[in-house]
Structures are given as structure tokens and as C-alpha cells.
Design an enzyme around this catalytic site. Structure first.
Site, short mmCIF file in Angstrom:
data_model
loop_
_atom_site.label_atom_id
_atom_site.label_comp_id
_atom_site.label_asym_id
_atom_site.label_seq_id
_atom_site.Cartn_x
_atom_site.Cartn_y
_atom_site.Cartn_z
N HIS A 115 0.85 -1.18 0.00
CA HIS A 115 0.00 0.00 0.00
C HIS A 115 0.89 1.23 0.00
O HIS A 115 2.08 1.17 0.30
CB HIS A 115 -0.90 0.03 1.24
CG HIS A 115 -0.16 0.40 2.49
ND1 HIS A 115 0.66 -0.49 3.17
CD2 HIS A 115 -0.08 1.57 3.17
CE1 HIS A 115 1.20 0.10 4.21
NE2 HIS A 115 0.77 1.36 4.23
N HIS A 160 3.80 -7.53 33.84
CA HIS A 160 3.47 -6.55 32.79
C HIS A 160 4.77 -5.91 32.31
O HIS A 160 5.80 -5.95 33.00
CB HIS A 160 2.49 -5.50 33.30
CG HIS A 160 3.03 -4.67 34.43
ND1 HIS A 160 3.03 -5.12 35.73
CD2 HIS A 160 3.58 -3.43 34.45
CE1 HIS A 160 3.56 -4.20 36.52
NE2 HIS A 160 3.91 -3.17 35.76
N SER A 193 7.24 -2.77 30.51
CA SER A 193 7.55 -1.35 30.37
C SER A 193 9.08 -1.22 30.39
O SER A 193 9.77 -2.13 29.96
CB SER A 193 6.89 -0.52 31.48
OG SER A 193 7.09 0.85 31.22
#
Length: 901
Positions: free
Chosen positions: A442, A584, A586
Site C-alpha cells: 500500500h 506486565h 515497560s
């Protein structure tokens, strides 16, 4: 797009207008002209004038309005009352969007009674949203010049040929697919510009345009052209480049007046010998001599231009250009070094691709922390166009001076977010230039950046291991059952040296591990703890470790907050590593220090690692002190830059060192009696806007003026640099500046303007090294153009001087010689060109009309219109003087010469 110059003879001061009524403050109602397109509220001004001074307004002959005005529709209803109107300009393009592109006007139609303007000869509706040509235009009996470029016209009316007096028609950059047969009825047409459309064939009737001198069909989809073009005996220039031509008729060589034939960038494998023998034919970018392509090969090698080799054509660098690809595929090479390869079958139908190079704007080009921009922005249109096979793109970039933990990638805008493409880089053997290669399905925006090396993997339910290629000692272990659905995880590492930590913290005992950044494509925490291994800070081992000094810090995504999570995790140690578990992702950073407030210290260090030390320079051109060069230069590049500029510029020493972020905005303000053009698009509240990118040229060269009377003395002013939009948090050392209203001040450098020289039209003697003899161009009945008139014209010519010179009849060698002899001064180039032509044609009674024609052919209709109006005014003054003093026609008319100021 050519910026319209200030109209000749324009009055913009307040006071009594020439029609005898008080003029609106800032409005321009002078003689029979009303120029309001330079005002953002021009339509409001017009409506107010029409209400208060209707008797004078309805006599106006020349009217200019911006179609970007929100009151345009209301204004259009009043235009048919202007029965004497001869020239009407309703152009868009007076505003720019967030990407720096000219915004189209809001004009989509015209009122039906618009056709009652019986005197209208010139109509400019460029840069609007017309999808069909308003039928009322066909009822304008006097129309000679019609411009509808940069609209969305798909076709022209079948009875378009009824505009029998039309001499100039431009419909460039529309979507025209065919032409009506009646176009051949435009017997007086001299200039026809249909470039950058979608024309696939031409009607034979085009050959009936016997007075046509210039025909521009470039940038279309023409496979062939009719033999009837050989009937255009008046044709001087024929532009057919950037089409799909596979053949051209040999009969074109018989055109007696043809002086330029452009056939570049087509699909011509053979050209008739008669055509090739022409000295003025241009055929570069054709597959001459190549055999028919095999199914696996492309059929055409095209070369298109996006960047001008001439520095003063800066507007062309941001203009839109294009090329056409076919299902057979092709290779495209842009002059700026960008390459494309469209494989066979990439497009199922012919597709017109438009491209342009844009300066990066941080409002929409989002760099991540520690990214470095290495190129300008390439925009490819239509946005989102899908190809059947991957298109290959090669983009040149500036070689980054970054350590091994960085890698170069091509970044593209997908939907509403930027993503990085799989990229291969290489350095050309001969030129040593670096090129980034990627494949896409694209088109949108593309740029090249240097980012922290990124390692990534897909985490299945069974678990996996991910480690850093920058530091293999950094590992992330995903145990079985860590997730139900596979997740994509990325890892980046920023090593920090002991010297950097100690310099920023002023603490010889501080140590830190490499900075680790982890991210994933899911917002859900992992089902089981993920095990992270980090190397201990330099100089620290499991044998000499003091656990009270070791801290695990967790940072947010922007690095603005760093929390000590040492007490929240279970730390394990080996001789070389620290291991802990999280759920998590980070930023994570391992620190070893005796400091107590570790979070604030880490934030300061993190932000300082993103800052660049820079200096500002302000130099004035030696031969033209009013031309000032401003630049923000990284500290290590200051000496090479100054050495390169010292031959042409002089100025003060660079400013003291300051610190700036990649992509940070700053402003330059001229102060103490020095000012600039406030209408510049990069001027915000009187200050020039800059964006700092460490590897791009943060440079602007501008002309400054002084409202102070400089005829008696020089002006000692200054330029100051100020911070603009900055991140929410700046290191204290970088933000501590002046107190009070200039708290964001960065630096100030002196600027001195010498005592003002006499203006061009105030001193008929030698100017810029030239000595011009008295000139009287034209004839007595129309009034002469004098030396002062030509000097006034020269002040408005600007970067178009070469095109104007060629259209005036100067040869290419003459233009090149003028450019070389005066290569340090644009003013000298313009004056040399204009007066060389004037002295050669001073005896020609038609030289003024030739000057007007050259302006039109060069796209400077604004100057041509005003010259014509001034000539008409001269004719009236001459007739009045004859009646007043009873002189014969042979009498001298020196006093009626026109002052075009």
C-alpha cells in the site's frame, strides 16, 4: 504553486481611495482594481465595500478573492452586478494544511447569472473543487483566458468550443479522461495546458488548433497521438513527456516553427529517424532499443523528478508530481535518488501515482524516544491503494552517527499509527550513499529513522525465550502457560556508560545496567510471571554486592516517572546477573548507588540521554547583507559548517551551547528594528518556526527588512531563539533560562543592516555593477516602459527568471551564462536577463506585448494582468494629454510613461 506577487500599482495605505470614498482600513480599492485575496477575510471586506460603496465597486474591472474564504458563497451572489469586470481571480491555495500542502478552495459551482459578465476576459478558478465546468462559463462572450487547474474535472462540456475567443486554457492537474470534439473549434487558442490528467487518447480535431503555439499533454496516459498534430503549423513547444507512448508520428518533424519536443519518460522503444534528428527533441527515460518484455520483466524504465537541482525552486520540492504504472510493471527512478520497482501484475489496471517530498512535522510524524530522523517524508498517493504484488522501494538516507545499539528502518503510516517495515540497508560502492530497502502493498507516507535495535518473537502458550542481540546477557524467559493466545513481544536495549552516569549525576559511585524496554501487542497482563535477567552494573559482582545499594526501577512508557520496585519483586543474584519476575511490560533499569531519591535521579539521566548539544548561527551574505542564514547545528558539526560557509557569509560567532530534543520546535525572532515578511507560512506570531532534527539541515535563508529609516544610518538589530512546543518535562539544566516573559529564551545573536542604498527606481545610474542606458520600450500611443518600469518588474520576478528569459527568446547558453556570471546574487541574474532582452528589443514596437506573453507563458499571469492594465491606463493618459494641450500624435510622450510602482 507560484505565489502571487504584489499587484503592480497596488495601494494599501489607509485614507482616501482613488475613487473618492474612504477606503476600509487595510482594504485595497484602487482605480478599477480590488485586490482582496491577500486578506484572510477578503470576502467580508468585499461585502462591506459592496454595501457602503456599491456605486464604486460595481465599476471595478479587476477583482481578486480567495476561495478559501468562508464567506465565498455569499460573495458570489454579488459578482454578477459587476458589469464592467474584465479579470476575476477566485483561486484557492492561500492556506496550507497540517502537512504543508496548499488547501483547495471551497468553490464547487458558480451562480447561473454569472454568464451575464459580458466584459470578462480573464477568469482564474484554480485550486478549487470543481467536478464539472459551470455551464455559465460558456456564456461569457469575451472570455480569452481561462484557468481551472488543480480541480477535479473529469470531462469538459461537449459545446466547450463555443468559447471562440479563448486564447489561453489551462486545466492541468485535473482528472480529465477525454476531450470533446468541439475543442477543435477554438480557432484563436494559442496556449493549451492539459498536463497531469488521465487522458488516454486525443480527438483528431485537436489538429484544427492552427494558432496554437504551445501544447502541454505531459503526465497523462496517452498510448499514441493523432497524426493531425502535424497540422499545427504555429506550434513552437510540444510537451508529451511522462505518458505511455509507444510510438510518435514522424510527421511531427515537419512542423515549421517547432523549437521544443519533450518525449521523456515514455515507453518508446523506437523513434522515427526524422524525430531523432531534431536538435530540440528530448528522449531521456525511454527503453530505446530494448526488445519486448518477457512476462517476468517490466516494460518501461521511467525517470521522474521530485527535487529541483536549483535551490531557489524550493516550492517545487514540495509540489506534487506523478507517473503512471501499467499491469506490465516498470522501474521508476526519482531525481532525488528514490527508486521503485513495480513487478508485472502489481496493478491490474493503469494507475496514476503521485509523489512529493515533505519536510517532517512533529505534529504528525511521531518519533519515539531515542529515534533519530534520517530523511524527509515521502508521500505517495493515492493513499491506501492496494497492489496485487509487493512494490519495492529504495530510499536514500543520511548515514547516522549512532552506536551499534541502533538500526535503520523505513517507517510508514498505516491507518492512524506509524509502523516499522522490514528493512535492508546497503551503501553504494561509488557514491558511498546509504539506501534503505523495503517492500509494501500500500502507499501512504514513508520516512527513514534510526531506532534502538529491536528483537521480537511470538510467545505461544508453551512459552519461549527472547534475548537481546545488543547484549546477549539480557534474557526474557516465558514459562509454559504464560498466555492462552499467542502474543507478539518486542525487546529494546539502551546501554549506558559509566562515564555518562557519573557526568550527569556528579557521583563517582553511581552505576547502572543497560536500560531494558519491553512491549507487547496485548493490554492484558501475563498469566504467569515472566523471568527477566539483567547484567549487574559495571564493577559490581555477586561477591562484592551491597544489596542496600541495588535498586530495580520501573519506568512508564514516556520515561517521565521512575518507581523503585525493589521491595515488590524477588531478586535473585548470580556472580554476574540479577534475576527478577514481572507480569506486565515497560522500562526496567538496575541501579547501584548510595543516593536515596533514585526515581528523580533516573528521570534526569534518562532525559539527558535524549538531549543534543547544539549551537545557533546567524550569518549574512557578504554581497547582500539583507539575506540572513539561520541554522541550528549539533555541536560537533559547527566548525565544518562554518568553514563551508565562510566564503559567502559573515557574522558573529556561534551562540553558546544549548540542549535540544530530537523533533523539538523552536522559534527565531528578529528584534530591535529588523523585521521579516509576516505572511510567510512558517511565521507564527511574528517568529520563524523551526524543527530540530539532529541529522537534517535545520536551516532557513530569508530576507529581512527594517521599518526604520536606514538612509542615514545602519541598523543594529538582533535575532533571538526561543523554545516552542516542548515535552511536558525538561531537564532542569536545559530549561533554566531568563526569567519573566522570555523564560524560554535560548540565545541572541547580533544582526547589522548597513546604510540603505538607493532603491532600484530612485537611482537610474549604475546598479549592482550594471549601467543601463535610457530605455523607452513600446510606442507613443500605449506609453513607454522605462528603465524604472523594468526595475519594478524585476523586483517581482523572483525564481521564475530563467523561464521568463527563455520565453522572451533568450537562448539556453545566454541563460546559463547569466546564471554563472551572477551565481552569487539572484537580483543580478534577474536584472541581467531583463535588461539584456530589453536592449536587444528596444527598437521592436511589439516588445511590450512580447513581455506580457512571456509572463503568461511562464505562469506569471499576475504580472501580465497588471502590465496590461497599466498599458491601458497609459493609453488613456496619452489620449487625455492630446486633447488637453492639442499636441499632434508625433509629439513626445515621455511624460506619459507608466510608473509601475
Amino acid at each position: 504553486m507560484q505565489k502571487m506577487a504584489e499587484p503592480l500599482g497596488l495601494r494599501d495605505e489607509c485614507g482616501e481611495g482613488t475613487l473618492g470614498a474612504p477606503a476600509l482600513a487595510g482594504s485595497c480599492l484602487a482605480d478599477n482594481r480590488l485586490n482582496l485575496d491577500v486578506y484572510p477575510d477578503g470576502c467580508r471586506r468585499f461585502l462591506q465595500l459592496f454595501k457602503e460603496q456599491q456605486g464604486e465597486v460595481v465599476q471595478v474591472e479587476f477583482l481578486r478573492l480567495s476561495s478559501n474564504d468562508c464567506l465565498l458563497d455569499t460573495t458570489l451572489g454579488n459578482l454578477p452586478h459587476l458589469k464592467h469586470l474584465k479579470s476575476l481571480v477566485l483561486k484557492g491555495g492561500h492556506a496550507r494544511d497540517e502537512f504543508g500542502s496548499y488547501q483547495l478552495g471551497s468553490l464547487t459551482s458558480l451562480p447561473p447569472d454569472f454568464g451575464n459578465l459580458r466584459c470578462l476576459t480573464h477568469l482564474d478558478l484554480s485550486f478549487n473543487r470543481l467536478s464539472t465546468l459551470p455551464s455559465c462559463i460558456l456564456r461569457l462572450p469575451s472570455l480569452r483566458v481561462l484557468l481551472v487547474s488543480h480541480n477535479s474535472l473529469v470531462t469538459l462540456p461537449e459545446d466547450f468550443g463555443c468559447l471562440s475567443k479563448l486564447t489561453f486554457f489551462s486545466a492541468m492537474k485535473n482528472q480529465l479522461k477525454d476531450l470533446p470534439q468541439s475543442i477543435g473549434e477554438l480557432s484563436m487558442l494559442q496556449d493549451l495546458d492539459l498536463s497531469e490528467n488521465a487522458l488516454e487518447f486525443l480527438p483528431e480535431e485537436v489538429g484544427n488548433l492552427h494558432n496554437c503555439t504551445e501544447l502541454d499533454l505531459s503526465g497523462n496516459r496517452l498510448l499514441s497521438i493523432p497524426d493531425s498534430l502535424a497540422n499545427l503549423k504555429s506550434l513552437r513547444r510540444l510537451h508529451l513527456h511522462s505518458n505511455l507512448l509507444v510510438t510518435v508520428p514522424a510527421s511531427l518533424a515537419t512542423l515549421p516553427n517547432l523549437s521544443r519536443l519533450d518525449l521523456q519518460n515514455n515507453c518508446l522503444r523506437a523513434i522515427p529517424a526524422e524525430i531523432q534528428a531534431l536538435p530540440f527533441v528530448h528522449i531521456r527515460g525511454n527503453p530505446l532499443g530494448e526488445t519486448e518484455p518477457s512476462p517476468q520483466a517490466g516494460n518501461c524504465k521511467a525517470s521522474a523528478a521530485v527535487c529541483s537541482a536549483q535551490l531557489f525552486l524550493h516550492s517545487a520540492q514540495q509540489g506534487v508530481d506523478g507517473f503512471t504504472i501499467t499491469p506490465e510493471g516498470c522501474k521508476v527512478i526519482l531525481a532525488c535518488g528514490i527508486h521503485f520497482y513495480f513487478p508485472p501484475g502489481a496493478a491490474s489496471d493503469p494507475v496514476r501515482i503521485y509523489f512529493r517530498s515533505l519536510p517532517p512535522d512533529p505534529q504528525w510524524v511521531k518519533l519515539r524516544h531515542h529515534d533519530v530522523l534520517l530523511s524527509t517524508v515521502l508521500e505517495l498517493q493515492p493513499h491506501g491503494v492496494q497492489f496485487q504484488q509487493e512494490v519495492q522501494i529504495w530510499m536514500p538516507y543520511i548515514s547516522p552517527q549512532t552506536p551499534h545499539q541502533h538500526e535503520v528502518v523505513v517507517r510508514t503510516l498505516s491507518g492512524q499509527s506509524w509502523s516499522d517495515l522490514k528493512t535492508r540497508v546497503k551503501q553504494k560502492r561509488k557514491s558511498k550513499k546509504c539506501v534503505a530497502h523495503c517492500c509494501v502493498l500500500h502507499f501512504s507516507w514513508f520516512l527513514v529513522v534510526s531506532r534502538l535495535v529491536q528483537n521480537e518473537c511470538k510467545v505461544p502458550a508453551e512459552g519461549t525465550l527472547l534475548f537481546s542481540s545488543v547484549d546477549p546477557n539480557i534474557k526474557v524467559i516465558f514459562p509454559p502457560g504464560v498466555t492462552k493466545e499467542p502474543r507478539h513481544v518486542k525487546l529494546q536495549v539502551l546501554p549506558v556508560s559509566v562515564e555518562e552516569i557519573q557526568e550527569i549525576t556528579a557521583d563517582a559511585g553511581c552505576r547502572a545496567s543497560p536500560l531494558l524496554y519491553l512491549s507487547q501487542d496485548s493490554t492484558v497482563d501475563f498469566l504467569k510471571p515472566v523471568r527477566i535477567q539483567l547484567p549487574l552494573p559495571p564493577g559490581v559482582t555477586g561477591l562484592n554486592l551491597d544489596r542496600s545499594r541495588l535498586h530495580i526501577l520501573h519506568g512508564d512508557l514516556e520515561g517521565q516517572t521512575w518507581n523503585d520496585i525493589t521491595s515488590e519483586v524477588v531478586l535473585e543474584f548470580t556472580h554476574l546477573y540479577a534475576v527478577f519476575e514481572v507480569t506486565h511490560f515497560s522500562w526496567y533499569w538496575l541501579w547501584y548507588t548510595t543516593k536515596t531519591y533514585i526515581g528523580g535521579l533516573a528521570k534526569k539521566v534518562y532525559e539527558r540521554l535524549r538531549l543534543y548539544q547544539v549551537n545557533f548561527i546567524a550569518l549574512q551574505r557578504k554581497r547582500d547583507p539583507e539575506q540572513v542564514l539561520l541554522q541550528c547545528v549539533p555541536k560537533h558539526k559547527v566548525d565544518p559548517v562554518l568553514k563551508k560557509l565562510q566564503g559567502r557569509y559573515r557574522g558573529p560567532e556561534p551562540s553558546d551551547m544549548v540542549e535540544m530534543f530530537e523533533g523539538e520546535q523552536f522559534f527565531a525572532a528578529f528584534e530591535r528594528g529588523i523585521s521579516i515578511d509576516m505572511d510567510r507560512p512558517d511565521c507564527v506570531d511574528g517568529r520563524l518556526s523551526f524543527i530540530f532534527y539532529s541529522h537534517l539541515k535545520n536551516m532557513k535563508e530569508i530576507y529581512v527588512t527594517s521599518p526604520v529609516d536606514r538612509k542615514g544610518q545602519a541598523v543594529k538589530g538582533q535575532v533571538s531563539f526561543y523554545r516552542g512546543a516542548v515535552p511536558d518535562s525538561i531537564p532542569e539544566d536545559a530549561s533554566r533560562r531568563r526569567k519573566g516573559p522570555d523564560s524560554l529564551w535560548l540565545a541572541t545573536l547580533p544582526i547589522k543592516l548597513p546604510q540603505l542604498k538607493p532603491r532600484w527606481d530612485e537611482n537610474p545610474g549604475p546598479l549592482y555593477g550594471f549601467s543601463f542606458p535610457p530605455l523607452n520600450l513600446g510606442n507613443a500611443e500605449t506609453g513607454y516602459l522605462t528603465q524604472a518600469n523594468l526595475l519594478s518588474i524585476a523586483r517581482r520576478v523572483g525564481a521564475d527568471w530563467q523561464s521568463i528569459g527563455l520565453n522572451l527568446g533568450l537562448t539556453y547558453p545566454q541563460i546559463e551564462r547569466i546564471g554563472y556570471n551572477n551565481r552569487e546574487d539572484l537580483n543580478k541574474q534577474i536584472l541581467d536577463m531583463l535588461f539584456s532582452w530589453a536592449q536587444q528589443n528596444s527598437e521592436d514596437p511589439d516588445c511590450v506585448s512580447k513581455l506580457i506573453t512571456a509572463m503568461k507563458e511562464s505562469g506569471r499571469q499576475d504580472i501580465a494582468d497588471e502590465i496590461e492594465a497599466t498599458i491601458e491606463l497609459g493609453r488613456q493618459k496619452y489620449s487625455e494629454s492630446i486633447r488637453r494641450v492639442g499636441l499632434e500624435q508625433e509629439s513626445s510622450t515621455e511624460d506619459s510613461a507608466i510608473a509601475m510602482m
